[in-house]
Design an enzyme around this catalytic site. Structure first.
Site, PDB file in Angstrom:
ATOM      1  N   LYS A 124       0.863  -1.186   0.000  1.00  0.00           N
ATOM      2  CA  LYS A 124       0.000   0.000   0.000  1.00  0.00           C
ATOM      3  C   LYS A 124       0.887   1.220   0.000  1.00  0.00           C
ATOM      4  CE  LYS A 124      -4.478   0.872   0.299  1.00  0.00           C
ATOM      5  NZ  LYS A 124      -5.600  -0.002  -0.079  1.00  0.00           N
ATOM      6  N   ASP A 164      -7.191   4.200  -4.295  1.00  0.00           N
ATOM      7  CA  ASP A 164      -7.792   4.040  -2.966  1.00  0.00           C
ATOM      8  C   ASP A 164      -8.405   5.417  -2.667  1.00  0.00           C
ATOM      9  OD1 ASP A 164      -7.855   2.026  -0.551  1.00  0.00           O
ATOM     10  OD2 ASP A 164      -7.362   3.929   0.376  1.00  0.00           O
TER      11      ASP A 164
END
Ligand code: NDP
Ligand code: 2IT
Length: 444
Positions: A124, A164
């Protein structure tokens, strides 16, 4: 493994990272038993190797705003685990982004990606840059500056980022453009790309649709029909929008959506026409959800979350820790019998405890929202074979993957009394695959 000891060691070594500790604590508490059935895991200290990211890159991002002022932000990429495939996971742009949040997301992503059945590791990244109120030019210059640093750490077989919070098709386009300029290759090292340059059909829809497909599987276990059910959704971004679209098409009644300022309550239900307005409001004008209430004359509650409204089903689709213990008790008191998480870790540990105690259908994000990264995996496959599949083909594969994830959760999460603990099921199933892959590849 002694889960408490592992956790207290991590807290000592990595203090001030509450979201990371929270995500690790939840997983450890549910996998301890399965882990201890394999003494070889402990001999190889698998648990520490699995909790601590492989590596983390952090860098300064410097860009020039529309007034000519030089701005700085922090950029990060957490490469958590690549035992089953290249690091894979989104990029988040939000003022709250810090290492605790990105480490929790990368940790969760590793288990989620394991569940998808596709060969993807977990990662991430992101920045504390806030896209709110920025011009298109500022967004582009920021994305380019971010990738000017990030590009050397990613690649089609090493690490493939995606969107995201705060990162959608527009941002992925700008980042991918810069990546290609730097890396001088065209192999699709980002997913969620535009359809004209390697993006997959259904990727924008995938997280929301996938969450509804997972919900349908859960409802099936209790012979409940989605038609006519009242659903509270939070958020009004990518995940929320396509969750609502799919729910409407199945005859459910969605009564709430929200953003970081407040929520709208529409007792008549958000229909297709009203949803089209939300798509325009959020994706083109980039306005606030309050404007929906002004346009359609319904209730808007500033500074609150929608969980006090009476609903059958809740689908949190905004951010972490958006359902606390009180919210969970309010939902249950109002008769809510299913919670399916579009967001990552939207329920606090106290809320999860309430849901499990009440034995409602409760799907944690790493299972329920895995549709997004699954179609990202399918985008990678299409790029690799240099073909594009039809909408129908991608949607059918997405449905199958969500079905398979549900089956894995039932397999590993069914209790003696027949109740399916999807938290345990998802964690154990996700963990076992990564653990076996790590064992087979030696001490690294
Ligand atoms: P978007 O940026 O498109 O939308 C986010 C929504 O959540 C917006 O309505 C935003 O409101 C709201 N929100 C964000 N932060 C907060 C906050 N701190 N408090 C209250 N509301 C907030 O992001 P996505 O829809 O892509 O992501 C939503 C969630 O789903 C996240 O948890 C993400 O990690 C998760 N997820 C996303 C996937 C994807 O494919 N995009 C895949 C799997 C999970 P505002 O506009 O006011 O900021
Ligand atoms: O949390 C997530 O799964 C995502 N933001 C999507 C990740 C991806 O690589 O598509």
């Amino acid at each position: 493994m002694n889960a408490q000891k592992v956790l207290s060691d991590l807290k000592r070594r990595f203090p001030n990272e509450p979201e990371y500790h929270q995500a690790v604590a939840e997983v450890l508490s549910t996998i301890e038993e399965a882990y201890n059935e394999h003494p070889e895991f402990d001999r190889y200290n698998l648990i520490e190797r699995l909790c601590i990211p492989d590596r983390i890159f952090s860098f300064r991002v410097t860009w020039v705003d529309d007034k000519g002022q030089v701005q700085t932000n922090m950029g990060y990429r957490v490469q958590h685990n690549n035992a089953i495939g290249p690091y894979k996971g989104g990029i988040r742009f939000h003022s709250s982004v810090n290492l605790s949040i990105l480490k929790f997301l990368a940790f969760e992503q590793t288990f989620k990606n394991s569940l998808t059945t596709l060969p993807m590791g977990g990662g991430k990244g992101g920045s504390d840059f806030s896209p709110r109120g920025k011009s298109d030019g500022e967004i582009m210059r920021f994305c380019q500056a971010f990738v000017a640093e990030l590009w050397r750490h990613i690649g089609p077989e090493t690490d493939v980022p995606a969107g995201d919070i705060g990162v959608g098709g527009r941002e992925v386009g700008y980042m991918y453009g810069m990546y290609k300029k730097m890396a001088r290759e065209n192999t699709g090292t980002f997913t969620g790309k535009g359809l004209e340059f390697g993006g997959s059909l259904i990727r924008p829809e995938a997280t929301g649709y996938g969450n509804v497909y997972f919900l349908l599987e859960m409802l099936k276990t209790r012979n409940i029909d989605i038609k006519g059910k009242v659903v509270a959704v939070s958020g009004s971004g990518n995940v929320a929008q396509y969750t609502v679209e799919k729910l409407i098409s199945l005859g459910a009644k969605v009564i709430t959506m929200s953003d970081s300022n407040g929520y709208i309550y529409d007792p008549d239900g958000i229909d297709a026409e009203k949803l089209a307005y939300i798509f325009e409001l959020k994706n083109i004008y980039r306005g606030r959800i309050r404007e929906y209430a002004e346009k359609y004359g319904c209730k808007y509650v500033e500074g609150a979350r929608p969980w006090n409204e009476k609903c059958d089903i809740a689908m949190p689709s905004a951010t972490q820790n958006e359902i606390d213990g009180d919210d969970a008790r309010a939902l249950l008191a109002n008769g809510c019998f299913a919670v399916s998480e579009g967001a990552n870790m939207p329920s606090t540990p106290e809320a999860i405890e309430e849901f499990l105690k009440a034995k409602i259908l409760y799907a944690p994000g790493k299972a329920a929202n895995a549709g997004g990264v699954s179609v990202s995996g399918l985008e990678m496959t299409q790029n690799a074979i240099k073909l594009s599949w039809t909408k129908e083909e991608v949607d059918a594969r997405l449905k199958q993957i969500m079905f398979d994830i549900h089956t894995q959760c039932v397999k590993y999460g069914t209790q003696a009394d027949g109740y399916v603990n999807y938290v345990k099921g998802a964690n154990v199933a996700g963990f076992m695959k990564v653990a076996k892959a790590m064992m087979a590849q030696g001490i690294l």
